[in-house]
Scaffold this motif. Structure first.
Motif, mmCIF file in Angstrom:
data_model
loop_
_atom_site.group_PDB
_atom_site.id
_atom_site.type_symbol
_atom_site.label_atom_id
_atom_site.label_comp_id
_atom_site.label_asym_id
_atom_site.label_seq_id
_atom_site.Cartn_x
_atom_site.Cartn_y
_atom_site.Cartn_z
ATOM 1 N N GLU A 12 20.296 116.629 24.855
ATOM 2 C CA GLU A 12 21.653 116.473 25.401
ATOM 3 C C GLU A 12 22.317 117.841 25.574
ATOM 4 O O GLU A 12 22.618 118.525 24.594
ATOM 5 N N GLU A 13 22.550 118.217 26.821
ATOM 6 C CA GLU A 13 23.211 119.485 27.117
ATOM 7 C C GLU A 13 24.583 119.573 26.435
ATOM 8 O O GLU A 13 25.002 120.643 25.991
ATOM 9 N N ARG A 16 23.682 120.732 22.972
ATOM 10 C CA ARG A 16 22.885 121.962 22.940
ATOM 11 C C ARG A 16 23.717 123.184 23.328
ATOM 12 O O ARG A 16 23.688 124.208 22.636
ATOM 13 N N ALA A 17 24.456 123.104 24.408
ATOM 14 C CA ALA A 17 25.183 124.258 24.943
ATOM 15 C C ALA A 17 26.193 124.870 23.964
ATOM 16 O O ALA A 17 26.200 126.090 23.786
ATOM 17 N N PRO A 18 27.042 124.066 23.311
ATOM 18 C CA PRO A 18 27.995 124.677 22.383
ATOM 19 C C PRO A 18 27.312 125.374 21.197
ATOM 20 O O PRO A 18 27.805 126.399 20.714
ATOM 21 N N VAL A 20 24.357 126.876 21.312
ATOM 22 C CA VAL A 20 23.820 128.133 21.846
ATOM 23 C C VAL A 20 24.933 129.169 21.984
ATOM 24 O O VAL A 20 24.786 130.315 21.547
ATOM 25 N N VAL A 21 26.040 128.778 22.570
ATOM 26 C CA VAL A 21 27.156 129.699 22.780
ATOM 27 C C VAL A 21 27.721 130.174 21.432
ATOM 28 O O VAL A 21 27.910 131.367 21.212
ATOM 29 N N SER A 24 25.279 132.472 19.598
ATOM 30 C CA SER A 24 25.165 133.750 20.317
ATOM 31 C C SER A 24 26.386 134.622 20.057
ATOM 32 O O SER A 24 26.260 135.830 19.838
ATOM 33 N N ASP A 31 17.623 130.843 21.612
ATOM 34 C CA ASP A 31 16.902 130.250 22.726
ATOM 35 C C ASP A 31 17.103 128.741 22.614
ATOM 36 O O ASP A 31 17.433 128.234 21.537
ATOM 37 N N ALA A 32 16.918 128.022 23.708
ATOM 38 C CA ALA A 32 17.138 126.575 23.702
ATOM 39 C C ALA A 32 15.983 125.857 24.367
ATOM 40 O O ALA A 32 15.320 126.401 25.247
ATOM 41 N N GLU A 34 15.057 121.745 25.817
ATOM 42 C CA GLU A 34 15.630 120.431 26.105
ATOM 43 C C GLU A 34 14.712 119.288 25.720
ATOM 44 O O GLU A 34 15.061 118.128 25.912
#
Length: 68
Positions: A12-13, A16-18, A20-21, A24, A31-32, A34
């Motif tokens: 689920e993007e 996943r995205a929060p 990663v951000v 970082s 790294d991610a 899916e």
């Protein structure tokens, strides 16, 4: 001192995205992936210090990734 490497694995993007951000921004080398299959490919290519792994993913669950 090396920067800690983190692999975030989630289908689920939205989740996943929060991660990663946020990681970082805190200085981690992130790294991610899916899917479980993508995670295994990345793990075969390079080492990671930490893996944040979603348990519920289609086709290959987090537990399947751990077993592999």
């Amino acid at each position: 001192m090396n920067t800690p490497r983190v692999l975030v694995v989630d289908d689920e993007e939205l989740f996943r995205a929060p991660l990663v951000v946020g990681l970082s921004e805190r200085g981690f080398d992130v790294d991610a992936a899916e899917s479980g299959h993508t995670a295994l490919t990345r793990l075969a290519q390079e080492p990671f210090d930490v893996i944040l792994l979603d348990q519920r993913m289609p086709r290959m669950t987090g537990l399947d990734v751990l077993k592999a």
